[in-house]
Design a protein around this motif. Structure first.
Motif, PDB file in Angstrom:
ATOM      1  N   ILE A   1      32.184  73.554 -29.218  1.00 38.33           N
ATOM      2  CA  ILE A   1      32.535  73.181 -30.588  1.00 38.33           C
ATOM      3  C   ILE A   1      31.297  72.680 -31.327  1.00 38.33           C
ATOM      4  N   LEU A   2      30.357  72.107 -30.567  1.00 36.21           N
ATOM      5  CA  LEU A   2      29.133  71.583 -31.180  1.00 36.21           C
ATOM      6  C   LEU A   2      28.275  72.674 -31.805  1.00 36.21           C
ATOM      7  N   GLU A   3      28.572  73.937 -31.489  1.00 34.94           N
ATOM      8  CA  GLU A   3      27.810  75.025 -32.106  1.00 34.94           C
ATOM      9  C   GLU A   3      27.955  75.015 -33.630  1.00 34.94           C
ATOM     10  N   LEU A   4      29.127  74.603 -34.113  1.00 34.57           N
ATOM     11  CA  LEU A   4      29.366  74.592 -35.557  1.00 34.57           C
ATOM     12  C   LEU A   4      28.446  73.606 -36.287  1.00 34.57           C
ATOM     13  N   PRO A   5      28.402  72.318 -35.904  1.00 30.86           N
ATOM     14  CA  PRO A   5      27.437  71.431 -36.570  1.00 30.86           C
ATOM     15  C   PRO A   5      25.992  71.801 -36.292  1.00 30.86           C
ATOM     16  N   PHE A   6      25.686  72.282 -35.081  1.00 32.87           N
ATOM     17  CA  PHE A   6      24.312  72.719 -34.800  1.00 32.87           C
ATOM     18  C   PHE A   6      23.899  73.847 -35.742  1.00 32.87           C
ATOM     19  N   ALA A   7      24.811  74.799 -35.960  1.00 29.19           N
ATOM     20  CA  ALA A   7      24.507  75.934 -36.829  1.00 29.19           C
ATOM     21  C   ALA A   7      24.226  75.480 -38.254  1.00 29.19           C
ATOM     22  N   LEU A   8      24.985  74.490 -38.724  1.00 24.92           N
ATOM     23  CA  LEU A   8      24.754  73.969 -40.076  1.00 24.92           C
ATOM     24  C   LEU A   8      23.406  73.269 -40.171  1.00 24.92           C
ATOM     25  N   LEU A   9      23.054  72.521 -39.141  1.00 18.70           N
ATOM     26  CA  LEU A   9      21.781  71.807 -39.148  1.00 18.70           C
ATOM     27  C   LEU A   9      20.594  72.765 -39.159  1.00 18.70           C
ATOM     28  N   VAL A  10      20.732  73.904 -38.469  1.00 20.92           N
ATOM     29  CA  VAL A  10      19.626  74.861 -38.378  1.00 20.92           C
ATOM     30  C   VAL A  10      19.642  75.836 -39.548  1.00 20.92           C
ATOM     31  N   ALA A  11      20.834  76.403 -39.841  1.00 17.06           N
ATOM     32  CA  ALA A  11      20.905  77.487 -40.818  1.00 17.06           C
ATOM     33  C   ALA A  11      20.717  77.011 -42.249  1.00 17.06           C
ATOM     34  N   ALA A  12      21.191  75.813 -42.560  1.00 19.78           N
ATOM     35  CA  ALA A  12      21.118  75.354 -43.950  1.00 19.78           C
ATOM     36  C   ALA A  12      19.685  75.316 -44.475  1.00 19.78           C
ATOM     37  N   PRO A  13      18.747  74.630 -43.809  1.00 22.68           N
ATOM     38  CA  PRO A  13      17.370  74.666 -44.319  1.00 22.68           C
ATOM     39  C   PRO A  13      16.711  76.035 -44.166  1.00 22.68           C
ATOM     40  N   LEU A  14      17.080  76.779 -43.125  1.00 18.78           N
ATOM     41  CA  LEU A  14      16.466  78.081 -42.903  1.00 18.78           C
ATOM     42  C   LEU A  14      16.843  79.064 -44.003  1.00 18.78           C
ATOM     43  N   MET A  15      18.109  78.987 -44.467  1.00 20.85           N
ATOM     44  CA  MET A  15      18.590  79.892 -45.506  1.00 20.85           C
ATOM     45  C   MET A  15      18.532  79.261 -46.901  1.00 20.85           C
TER      46      MET A  15
ATOM     47  N   TRP B   1      29.804  65.243 -48.632  1.00 28.54           N
ATOM     48  CA  TRP B   1      31.051  64.945 -47.947  1.00 28.54           C
ATOM     49  C   TRP B   1      31.280  65.844 -46.737  1.00 28.54           C
ATOM     50  N   GLY B   2      30.544  66.975 -46.678  1.00 29.26           N
ATOM     51  CA  GLY B   2      30.680  67.856 -45.526  1.00 29.26           C
ATOM     52  C   GLY B   2      30.194  67.235 -44.226  1.00 29.26           C
ATOM     53  N   TRP B   3      29.259  66.266 -44.331  1.00 27.50           N
ATOM     54  CA  TRP B   3      28.747  65.636 -43.116  1.00 27.50           C
ATOM     55  C   TRP B   3      29.786  64.742 -42.452  1.00 27.50           C
ATOM     56  N   TRP B   4      30.820  64.343 -43.215  1.00 29.45           N
ATOM     57  CA  TRP B   4      31.935  63.645 -42.579  1.00 29.45           C
ATOM     58  C   TRP B   4      32.640  64.572 -41.595  1.00 29.45           C
ATOM     59  N   GLY B   5      32.649  65.861 -41.896  1.00 27.42           N
ATOM     60  CA  GLY B   5      33.224  66.822 -40.962  1.00 27.42           C
ATOM     61  C   GLY B   5      32.409  66.927 -39.685  1.00 27.42           C
ATOM     62  N   VAL B   6      31.074  66.929 -39.832  1.00 29.01           N
ATOM     63  CA  VAL B   6      30.201  66.951 -38.652  1.00 29.01           C
ATOM     64  C   VAL B   6      30.466  65.729 -37.781  1.00 29.01           C
ATOM     65  N   GLY B   7      30.524  64.560 -38.432  1.00 28.13           N
ATOM     66  CA  GLY B   7      30.783  63.335 -37.680  1.00 28.13           C
ATOM     67  C   GLY B   7      32.137  63.349 -37.001  1.00 28.13           C
ATOM     68  N   GLY B   8      33.159  63.897 -37.689  1.00 32.28           N
ATOM     69  CA  GLY B   8      34.481  63.980 -37.088  1.00 32.28           C
ATOM     70  C   GLY B   8      34.513  64.864 -35.861  1.00 32.28           C
ATOM     71  N   CYS B   9      33.822  66.017 -35.932  1.00 35.08           N
ATOM     72  CA  CYS B   9      33.771  66.928 -34.771  1.00 35.08           C
ATOM     73  C   CYS B   9      33.102  66.274 -33.575  1.00 35.08           C
ATOM     74  N   VAL B  10      31.945  65.660 -33.807  1.00 35.30           N
ATOM     75  CA  VAL B  10      31.177  65.058 -32.712  1.00 35.30           C
ATOM     76  C   VAL B  10      31.927  63.870 -32.120  1.00 35.30           C
ATOM     77  N   ALA B  11      32.419  62.974 -32.976  1.00 30.83           N
ATOM     78  CA  ALA B  11      33.138  61.791 -32.487  1.00 30.83           C
ATOM     79  C   ALA B  11      34.426  62.184 -31.768  1.00 30.83           C
ATOM     80  N   GLY B  12      35.171  63.129 -32.351  1.00 29.59           N
ATOM     81  CA  GLY B  12      36.420  63.554 -31.726  1.00 29.59           C
ATOM     82  C   GLY B  12      36.189  64.207 -30.380  1.00 29.59           C
ATOM     83  N   LEU B  13      35.148  65.016 -30.283  1.00 31.62           N
ATOM     84  CA  LEU B  13      34.842  65.670 -29.016  1.00 31.62           C
ATOM     85  C   LEU B  13      34.463  64.642 -27.956  1.00 31.62           C
ATOM     86  N   ALA B  14      33.667  63.643 -28.336  1.00 32.73           N
ATOM     87  CA  ALA B  14      33.268  62.599 -27.392  1.00 32.73           C
ATOM     88  C   ALA B  14      34.491  61.825 -26.886  1.00 32.73           C
TER      89      ALA B  14
END
Length: 293
Positions: free
Chosen positions: A78-92, A99-112
């Motif tokens: 599931i971490l591929e989704l936030p990783f992809a945003l971290l890499v692809a956003a500046p690259l593209m 507010w989208g970073w709240w989603g990243v935090g929710g994924c990481v915290a929920g998975l943990a």
């Protein structure tokens, strides 16, 4: 071994995210199509980096599945989704809304929370054919039913969600077959790996999953496809891990934090799916525009 499997799974998620981001970057810089597109891409450093990332991701996933339970490894992807945003956003040259970073935090915290509470354990690498036959029939049958229900004439959101659910089931089945084939390779060597039916099974299931994913992304909005893809993969992987490989998770009162973690992941994925649709396009530097032309 559990810690090693988790480390390999996180590395695999990061590698796959990097590979996908760099491949999209290379493809966006080319105006060709078909075989000419491929001939153009193989000469681009970004595409080579992307392919290296994808290959490393497959290797890391195999090592993770050999060393740990399927119920631990697949949810970590599931971490591929936030990783992809971290890499692809500046690259593209894109920027995620704040507010989208709240989603990243929710994924990481929920998975943990989910994985710490569940503590998957007790994995084996092999399962008898008597377990594989019903697992294969149910997974393939569920994929076929989802594809039939996603026929034309239905709403784009419904079609995208159903096709993504079929792809998620295929991803989980691919991982289960890969775990068995990787265990055969580790125990008996390469010749036994080539003789194992699971080796060819995970290749076929993987191709089917990719094709279903492409159709899901084409059929409707990402906000409908991504939750079904992310959550479906984790749920089916957990089920296959328990039924095929005798994996176990903690129950009793531990179900409460597990449910809370799952809800956090669902909420994070929903927020991210909507944030991606509202991503901000940044101006491309002049020197990059010149190099592209």
């Amino acid at each position: 071994m559990i810690e090693l499997a988790a480390a390999f799974a996180v590395a695999g998620a990061a590698s796959n995210a990097v590979g996908t981001a760099f491949q999209r970057k290379a493809a966006s810089a080319s105006s060709r199509s078909g075989l000419r597109l491929l001939a153009d891409l193989v000469r681009q450093p970004f595409w080579v980096i992307g392919m290296a990332g994808v290959i490393c991701a497959a290797l890391f996933q195999s090592l993770a599945l050999v060393n740990g339970p399927l119920a631990l490894v697949q949810p970590l992807f599931i971490l591929e989704l936030p990783f992809a945003l971290l890499v692809a956003a500046p690259l593209m040259h894109r920027r995620l809304p704040h507010w989208g970073w709240w989603g990243v935090g929710g994924c990481v915290a929920g998975l943990a929370v989910l994985l710490v509470a569940a503590a998957p354990h007790g994995a084996t690498d092999h399962a008898p054919l008597a377990r594989w036959i019903p697992a294969l029939c149910l997974c393939v049958g569920a994929m076929a039913v989802a594809v039939l229900l996603a026929g034309r004439g239905h709403s784009p959101a419904r079609r995208a969600a159903l096709l993504a659910a079929a792809s998620a089931t295929g991803n989980a089945l691919t991982a289960a077959l890969l775990k068995s084939a990787s265990g055969t390779f580790a125990d008996d060597g390469f010749s036994a790996f080539l003789r194992s039916w699971q080796t060819y099974g995970f290749a076929l299931a993987g191709v089917a999953s990719v094709l279903l994913l492409e159709n899901a992304l084409q059929a409707g909005p990402l906000a409908a496809a991504q939750p079904a893809l992310t959550i479906g993969d984790a749920v089916v992987s957990l089920t296959l891990g328990i039924t095929l490989f005798d994996e176990r998770i903690r129950t009793g009162w531990w179900l409460v934090p597990e449910a809370c973690g799952a809800l956090l992941i669902v909420g994070g994925v929903l927020v991210l799916s909507r944030a991606v649709q509202r991503i901000i396009v940044l101006p491309v530097p002049a020197e990059e525009q010149h190099s592209t032309t």
